[in-house]
Design an enzyme around this catalytic site. Structure first.
Site, PDB file in Angstrom:
ATOM      1  N   TYR A 127     -32.315  60.615 -21.312  1.00  0.00           N
ATOM      2  CA  TYR A 127     -31.689  61.244 -20.373  1.00  0.00           C
ATOM      3  C   TYR A 127     -30.640  60.141 -19.727  1.00  0.00           C
ATOM      4  O   TYR A 127     -29.341  60.624 -19.719  1.00  0.00           O
ATOM      5  CB  TYR A 127     -32.519  61.725 -19.089  1.00  0.00           C
ATOM      6  N   SER A 156     -25.340  63.278 -12.859  1.00  0.00           N
ATOM      7  CA  SER A 156     -26.530  62.807 -12.344  1.00  0.00           C
ATOM      8  C   SER A 156     -26.401  61.620 -11.782  1.00  0.00           C
ATOM      9  O   SER A 156     -25.638  60.964 -12.015  1.00  0.00           O
ATOM     10  CB  SER A 156     -27.673  63.065 -13.461  1.00  0.00           C
TER      11      SER A 156
HETATM   12  N1  NAD Z   1     -32.676  69.076 -10.810  1.00  0.00           N
HETATM   13  C1  NAD Z   1     -32.245  67.665 -10.776  1.00  0.00           C
HETATM   14  O1  NAD Z   1     -33.051  67.192 -10.113  1.00  0.00           O
HETATM   15  C2  NAD Z   1     -30.917  67.327 -11.267  1.00  0.00           C
HETATM   16  C3  NAD Z   1     -30.685  65.998 -10.836  1.00  0.00           C
HETATM   17  C4  NAD Z   1     -29.515  65.633 -11.461  1.00  0.00           C
HETATM   18  C5  NAD Z   1     -28.743  66.255 -12.345  1.00  0.00           C
HETATM   19  N2  NAD Z   1     -29.288  67.482 -12.718  1.00  0.00           N
HETATM   20  C6  NAD Z   1     -28.207  68.082 -13.639  1.00  0.00           C
HETATM   21  O2  NAD Z   1     -27.915  69.356 -13.158  1.00  0.00           O
HETATM   22  C7  NAD Z   1     -27.904  70.223 -14.236  1.00  0.00           C
HETATM   23  C8  NAD Z   1     -28.362  71.589 -14.185  1.00  0.00           C
HETATM   24  O3  NAD Z   1     -29.673  71.467 -14.085  1.00  0.00           O
HETATM   25  P1  NAD Z   1     -30.962  72.060 -13.243  1.00  0.00           P
HETATM   26  O4  NAD Z   1     -31.514  71.076 -12.610  1.00  0.00           O
HETATM   27  O5  NAD Z   1     -30.174  73.107 -12.263  1.00  0.00           O
HETATM   28  O6  NAD Z   1     -31.780  72.939 -14.138  1.00  0.00           O
HETATM   29  P2  NAD Z   1     -32.125  74.170 -14.642  1.00  0.00           P
HETATM   30  O7  NAD Z   1     -33.203  74.178 -15.750  1.00  0.00           O
HETATM   31  O8  NAD Z   1     -32.361  75.296 -13.491  1.00  0.00           O
HETATM   32  O9  NAD Z   1     -30.681  74.628 -15.177  1.00  0.00           O
HETATM   33  C9  NAD Z   1     -30.203  74.127 -16.217  1.00  0.00           C
HETATM   34  C10 NAD Z   1     -29.903  75.270 -17.242  1.00  0.00           C
HETATM   35  O10 NAD Z   1     -29.329  74.870 -18.583  1.00  0.00           O
HETATM   36  C11 NAD Z   1     -29.808  75.797 -19.368  1.00  0.00           C
HETATM   37  N3  NAD Z   1     -29.531  75.177 -20.774  1.00  0.00           N
HETATM   38  C12 NAD Z   1     -30.568  74.289 -21.392  1.00  0.00           C
HETATM   39  N4  NAD Z   1     -30.259  73.960 -22.562  1.00  0.00           N
HETATM   40  C13 NAD Z   1     -29.245  74.920 -22.891  1.00  0.00           C
HETATM   41  C14 NAD Z   1     -28.663  75.267 -24.206  1.00  0.00           C
HETATM   42  N5  NAD Z   1     -28.927  74.554 -25.242  1.00  0.00           N
HETATM   43  N6  NAD Z   1     -27.741  76.169 -24.135  1.00  0.00           N
HETATM   44  C15 NAD Z   1     -27.456  76.763 -22.967  1.00  0.00           C
HETATM   45  N7  NAD Z   1     -28.068  76.650 -21.947  1.00  0.00           N
HETATM   46  C16 NAD Z   1     -29.107  75.594 -21.793  1.00  0.00           C
HETATM   47  C17 NAD Z   1     -31.283  76.257 -18.966  1.00  0.00           C
HETATM   48  O11 NAD Z   1     -31.598  77.374 -19.629  1.00  0.00           O
HETATM   49  C18 NAD Z   1     -31.030  76.367 -17.336  1.00  0.00           C
HETATM   50  O12 NAD Z   1     -30.664  77.557 -17.222  1.00  0.00           O
HETATM   51  C19 NAD Z   1     -28.325  69.568 -15.505  1.00  0.00           C
HETATM   52  O13 NAD Z   1     -26.955  68.912 -16.291  1.00  0.00           O
HETATM   53  C20 NAD Z   1     -28.857  68.425 -14.912  1.00  0.00           C
HETATM   54  O14 NAD Z   1     -29.051  67.280 -15.837  1.00  0.00           O
HETATM   55  C21 NAD Z   1     -30.280  67.982 -12.158  1.00  0.00           C
END
Ligand code: NAD
Length: 258
Positions: free
Chosen positions: A153, A140
């Site tokens: 976070y 991130s």
């Molecule tokens: N969306 C943003 O702005 C952003 C920015 C930087 C980094 N990220 C990172 O991207 C990655 C994906 O996130 P996203 O934004 O696509 O969100 P998202 O919620 O669409 O995807 C995250 C997924 O992780 C799953 N998850 C959470 N806890 C879990 C568990 N205990 N076991 C199995 N699955 C689990 C959720 O069900 C979800 O499907 C994360 O690591 C997040 O920190 C996101």
């Protein structure tokens, strides 16, 4: 011919957001994918897309083991383990959490963002050594700067960057370990149940998304698909043969200026 033809992969957090975009792109590039997700509707979608769905919770070692075993049983090995599942904390300030909430939320966020990655890497190591494969973690902008979330976070993602570097050292020379660090992305990421954030979706808050856009040098919040090419690049032995221990920013310039 796809860029990942024949690659055998695991993607966690595969049912939505960035993980789902990685699955779609990996399949399009000729890879085979075990998609780890928690919800039945997401598992059905993954199956319809052509992935091998696996229901699991990444905070358990059992899920990591099962995901690796699913790839090895189905295709004889594993080339790439993408630890992408994640929880955010909606910028929740420390002083607004009771000590009990802090402890539980810490366990949930670090359990998914850090321990989930460590479990995946541990479970996949032997198969990845056999294939000279790699681990890719989703970092991130919060791997590099304060302010991309709250203390839980941010510290989990800083720790994840350290983990990527340390595992790259320990798993060398046969297994590469890297990360992709997205900036604000249009997804419904949720947070820990301990903070009542497990049913919240980040992108449901349009004001928040509009504010995020103002910080983006490239003038927009990213879509999950914007990051997918880096996951292809880092998985490919040909395209990133000399890259390990790196955390590639894909953040629209969010972290280059204050
Ligand atoms: N969306 C943003 O702005 C952003 C920015 C930087 C980094 N990220 C990172 O991207 C990655 C994906 O996130 P996203 O934004 O696509 O969100 P998202 O919620 O669409 O995807 C995250 C997924 O992780 C799953 N998850 C959470 N806890 C879990 C568990 N205990 N076991 C199995 N699955 C689990 C959720 O069900 C979800 O499907 C994360 O690591 C997040 O920190 C996101």
């Amino acid at each position: 011919m796809g860029r990942l033809e024949g690659y055998r992969t695991v993607v966690t957090g595969a049912g939505a957001g960035i993980g789902k975009a990685i699955v779609e792109r990996y399949l399009a590039e000729g890879a085979r994918v075990v998609g780890v997700a928690r919800k039945d509707t997401q598992l059905q979608e993954l199956k319809a897309m052509g992935a091998l769905p696996l229901k699991g919770d990444v905070t358990t070692y059992e899920t990591a083991e099962q995901a690796v075993a699913a790839a090895v049983d189905a295709w004889g090995g594993l080339d790439t383990y993408v630890a992408n599942a994640g929880l955010w904390d909606f910028y929740k300030r420390v002083e607004r959490q009771s000590p009990e909430e802090l402890e539980k939320a810490f366990q949930e966020i670090f359990g998914v963002n850090l321990l989930g990655t460590l479990y995946g890497a541990r479970a996949a190591l032997s198969a990845l050594r056999d294939s000279k494969g790699s681990v890719i973690a989703t970092g991130s902008n919060a791997c590099f700067l304060a302010g991309g979330g709250g203390a839980l976070y941010t510290s989990s993602k800083f720790a994840l960057r350290g983990l990527v570097m340390q595992l790259a050292k320990e798993f060398a020379p046969h297994v590469r370990v890297n990360g992709v660090a997205p900036g604000a992305t249009d997804t419904g990421i949720s947070g820990p149940a301990a903070l009542g954030q497990d049913t919240r979706d980040m992108n449901a808050d349009k004001d928040r998304m509009a504010t995020m856009e103002e910080y983006m040098m490239l003038g927009r919040v990213s879509q999950p698909e914007d990051h997918a090419s880096l996951y292809v690049l880092l998985a490919s032995r040909e395209e990133s043969s000399y890259v390990t221990g790196a955390m590639f920013k894909s953040d629209g310039g969010l972290t280059i200026s204050v």
